[in-house]
Design a protein around this motif. Sequence first.
Motif, PDB file in Angstrom:
ATOM      1  N   ILE A 195      10.692   3.768   0.071  1.00 17.83           N
ATOM      2  CA  ILE A 195      10.672   5.238   0.122  1.00 17.83           C
ATOM      3  C   ILE A 195      10.566   5.774  -1.293  1.00 17.83           C
ATOM      4  O   ILE A 195      11.381   5.452  -2.155  1.00 17.83           O
ATOM      5  CB  ILE A 195      11.956   5.789   0.777  1.00 17.83           C
ATOM      6  N   GLU A 196       9.525   6.563  -1.529  1.00 15.75           N
ATOM      7  CA  GLU A 196       9.351   7.171  -2.850  1.00 15.75           C
ATOM      8  C   GLU A 196       9.925   8.579  -2.859  1.00 15.75           C
ATOM      9  O   GLU A 196       9.528   9.410  -2.059  1.00 15.75           O
ATOM     10  CB  GLU A 196       7.861   7.260  -3.200  1.00 15.75           C
ATOM     11  N   VAL A 197      10.880   8.803  -3.744  1.00 18.95           N
ATOM     12  CA  VAL A 197      11.342  10.173  -3.967  1.00 18.95           C
ATOM     13  C   VAL A 197      10.979  10.533  -5.399  1.00 18.95           C
ATOM     14  O   VAL A 197      10.825   9.648  -6.233  1.00 18.95           O
ATOM     15  CB  VAL A 197      12.870  10.305  -3.779  1.00 18.95           C
ATOM     16  N   LEU A 241      10.648   1.899 -10.420  1.00 20.32           N
ATOM     17  CA  LEU A 241      10.396   3.153 -11.135  1.00 20.32           C
ATOM     18  C   LEU A 241       8.888   3.318 -11.256  1.00 20.32           C
ATOM     19  O   LEU A 241       8.209   2.463 -11.823  1.00 20.32           O
ATOM     20  CB  LEU A 241      11.006   3.119 -12.542  1.00 20.32           C
ATOM     21  N   LYS A 242       8.366   4.396 -10.709  1.00 26.39           N
ATOM     22  CA  LYS A 242       6.926   4.639 -10.797  1.00 26.39           C
ATOM     23  C   LYS A 242       6.638   5.562 -11.977  1.00 26.39           C
ATOM     24  O   LYS A 242       7.202   6.652 -12.075  1.00 26.39           O
ATOM     25  CB  LYS A 242       6.404   5.277  -9.500  1.00 26.39           C
ATOM     26  N   ILE A 243       5.771   5.105 -12.846  1.00 26.09           N
ATOM     27  CA  ILE A 243       5.464   5.877 -14.047  1.00 26.09           C
ATOM     28  C   ILE A 243       4.007   6.328 -14.004  1.00 26.09           C
ATOM     29  O   ILE A 243       3.112   5.524 -13.747  1.00 26.09           O
ATOM     30  CB  ILE A 243       5.713   5.020 -15.302  1.00 26.09           C
ATOM     31  N   PHE A 245       3.282   1.177 -12.815  1.00 28.93           N
ATOM     32  CA  PHE A 245       2.434   2.211 -13.423  1.00 28.93           C
ATOM     33  C   PHE A 245       1.417   2.656 -12.381  1.00 28.93           C
ATOM     34  O   PHE A 245       0.670   1.831 -11.862  1.00 28.93           O
ATOM     35  CB  PHE A 245       1.711   1.678 -14.663  1.00 28.93           C
ATOM     36  N   GLU A 246       1.420   3.960 -12.076  1.00 31.11           N
ATOM     37  CA  GLU A 246       0.441   4.464 -11.115  1.00 31.11           C
ATOM     38  C   GLU A 246      -0.564   5.360 -11.816  1.00 31.11           C
ATOM     39  O   GLU A 246      -0.448   5.602 -13.020  1.00 31.11           O
ATOM     40  CB  GLU A 246       1.139   5.210  -9.979  1.00 31.11           C
ATOM     41  N   ASN A 247      -1.557   5.797 -11.084  1.00 35.63           N
ATOM     42  CA  ASN A 247      -2.636   6.628 -11.643  1.00 35.63           C
ATOM     43  C   ASN A 247      -3.319   5.950 -12.825  1.00 35.63           C
ATOM     44  O   ASN A 247      -3.725   6.618 -13.784  1.00 35.63           O
ATOM     45  CB  ASN A 247      -2.116   8.004 -12.066  1.00 35.63           C
ATOM     46  N   TYR A 263       0.830  -1.194   0.000  1.00 34.18           N
ATOM     47  CA  TYR A 263       0.000   0.000   0.000  1.00 34.18           C
ATOM     48  C   TYR A 263       0.867   1.248   0.000  1.00 34.18           C
ATOM     49  O   TYR A 263       1.899   1.277   0.665  1.00 34.18           O
ATOM     50  CB  TYR A 263      -0.875   0.039   1.258  1.00 34.18           C
ATOM     51  N   GLU A 264       0.402   2.263  -0.740  1.00 28.07           N
ATOM     52  CA  GLU A 264       1.046   3.570  -0.611  1.00 28.07           C
ATOM     53  C   GLU A 264       0.266   4.357   0.438  1.00 28.07           C
ATOM     54  O   GLU A 264      -0.962   4.409   0.393  1.00 28.07           O
ATOM     55  CB  GLU A 264       1.047   4.332  -1.944  1.00 28.07           C
ATOM     56  N   VAL A 265       0.998   4.942   1.361  1.00 20.60           N
ATOM     57  CA  VAL A 265       0.355   5.701   2.432  1.00 20.60           C
ATOM     58  C   VAL A 265       0.185   7.151   2.030  1.00 20.60           C
ATOM     59  O   VAL A 265       1.130   7.791   1.570  1.00 20.60           O
ATOM     60  CB  VAL A 265       1.203   5.682   3.714  1.00 20.60           C
ATOM     61  N   ILE A 320       6.057   4.899   1.076  1.00 20.17           N
ATOM     62  CA  ILE A 320       5.906   6.202   1.717  1.00 20.17           C
ATOM     63  C   ILE A 320       6.573   7.286   0.881  1.00 20.17           C
ATOM     64  O   ILE A 320       7.577   7.052   0.243  1.00 20.17           O
ATOM     65  CB  ILE A 320       6.476   6.204   3.156  1.00 20.17           C
ATOM     66  N   ASN A 321       5.972   8.463   0.880  1.00 21.94           N
ATOM     67  CA  ASN A 321       6.491   9.579   0.071  1.00 21.94           C
ATOM     68  C   ASN A 321       7.325  10.521   0.915  1.00 21.94           C
ATOM     69  O   ASN A 321       6.914  10.923   1.996  1.00 21.94           O
ATOM     70  CB  ASN A 321       5.329  10.371  -0.530  1.00 21.94           C
ATOM     71  N   ARG A 322       8.485  10.857   0.425  1.00 23.60           N
ATOM     72  CA  ARG A 322       9.316  11.840   1.108  1.00 23.60           C
ATOM     73  C   ARG A 322       9.978  12.718   0.045  1.00 23.60           C
ATOM     74  O   ARG A 322      10.470  12.193  -0.951  1.00 23.60           O
ATOM     75  CB  ARG A 322      10.440  11.150   1.916  1.00 23.60           C
ATOM     76  N   VAL A 343      11.571   5.609  -7.460  1.00 24.21           N
ATOM     77  CA  VAL A 343      11.577   6.959  -8.021  1.00 24.21           C
ATOM     78  C   VAL A 343      10.201   7.209  -8.618  1.00 24.21           C
ATOM     79  O   VAL A 343       9.728   6.457  -9.467  1.00 24.21           O
ATOM     80  CB  VAL A 343      12.680   7.144  -9.080  1.00 24.21           C
ATOM     81  N   ASP A 344       9.550   8.247  -8.113  1.00 23.84           N
ATOM     82  CA  ASP A 344       8.187   8.606  -8.481  1.00 23.84           C
ATOM     83  C   ASP A 344       8.206   9.502  -9.719  1.00 23.84           C
ATOM     84  O   ASP A 344       9.189  10.188  -9.972  1.00 23.84           O
ATOM     85  CB  ASP A 344       7.593   9.383  -7.307  1.00 23.84           C
ATOM     86  N   HIS A 345       7.103   9.525 -10.463  1.00 23.08           N
ATOM     87  CA  HIS A 345       6.950  10.417 -11.627  1.00 23.08           C
ATOM     88  C   HIS A 345       8.097  10.281 -12.619  1.00 23.08           C
ATOM     89  O   HIS A 345       8.589  11.290 -13.139  1.00 23.08           O
ATOM     90  CB  HIS A 345       6.863  11.886 -11.203  1.00 23.08           C
TER      91      HIS A 345
END
Length: 404
Positions: free
Chosen positions: A120-122, A171-173, A206-208, A31-33, A86-88, A150-152
Amino acid sequence: MDPFDVIGNLHNIKPVFQPVIGAIDHDVIGYEVLGRIQDEDRWKSLGPFFQDEDVPEEFKEEVDQHLLKLAMDEMLEMEKDGMLFINRNASQLLVNDGEALLETLLLYDQKGFHLNRVVIEVTEHDFDEDFETLGHLLLYYKTYGIQVAVDHVGAKSSNIDRIRQLEPHILKIDSGIIRKHNGDEFQDVMFSLSMLAHRIGAALLFENIEDDFQLYFAWKNGSRYYQGYYLAYPSFDLVEKESLAVDLSEKVKRYVHRQRTLIEERLLFVRQWEEKVKGLLVKWEGPKKADTFIAEVTDLFDEESFRMFVCNGEGQQVSANFRKRDSEWQMEPHKKGSNWAFRPYFLENVMRMKAWNTGLLSDLYSDIETKEMVRTFSFPLTDTHFLFIDLRYAYLYNHECLLQ
Ligand code: CA
């Protein structure tokens, strides 16, 4: 959102969990918080608070720490396995050299929430700041088994070098950048990202994902994880597979069927082209008469092709170019003697054709001369001479299976 309203009301803050689903077993793998704050009887996103550059990083870190503890407590209490994303942001991480976060995680590690479950998502955006320091910190976290995402990714392609240095696990796309109709450009970005992920051993997420097309695209492009409203909204509950908005196994079954059908169709094309050339093989009288031979082939590939020629196994062109212009096939004798062995895969393909005595269809690539996307069908006339038939983009475009 007044930051003091947030920081002074930690008791009104709760984490929500957005499921991340795995491509291998079609189950929730973590899960992403994200944060929510209660405002009278409504729960509002803490997104604006975290994205506000005027909010001091110390505030964000405090709220994030609070959310993190609540989230881990809940997962421990519900005896949930799986990962926690988690996002930081960079500056936030660098508050106190990132020690506060590590201390919390080590504390929970002792309680049974192991460090290797934490991702950890940066964001790539963060790389613009003090990358050196951030990079070192993330590498330090990694030594504890903590994962890095790595986000985005893809929003700014200039960071490929830095991503490579960081060797993140994921890698989050953002699926939002998939354009349904202007696919070419995105396909290229996708190709580079897949290649990068492959090289550094990172998984794609792949997110969103908001619709069936984006899910299909993610699946087809080798995404190991999926996330988005189409599958599940963020929720106060730790949503399980049964409560996802779509039945992923059912979806994938359809995607597999669709993809198999397209591949079958494509193979059928190749088979038909092979048969056409085979029917003409009796007319092959060696390289000296290569042009006479090709003159027979042009008729059979009038619809599919715009250019053809014959090469030997060393890559040397032994015929003229046959080039279709304004529906007329013309000869370009000056092309004879060109050497194509420098082209990627050329020798590999020639030797495959020879070893297997079979025709081959290349991937899509941009043609040097026309700058159009083309594919080449090639066929071994003998052990030493090979026919190359370049296929027109307009023809490929009319057959979906040839664009894959
Ligand atoms: Ca994120």
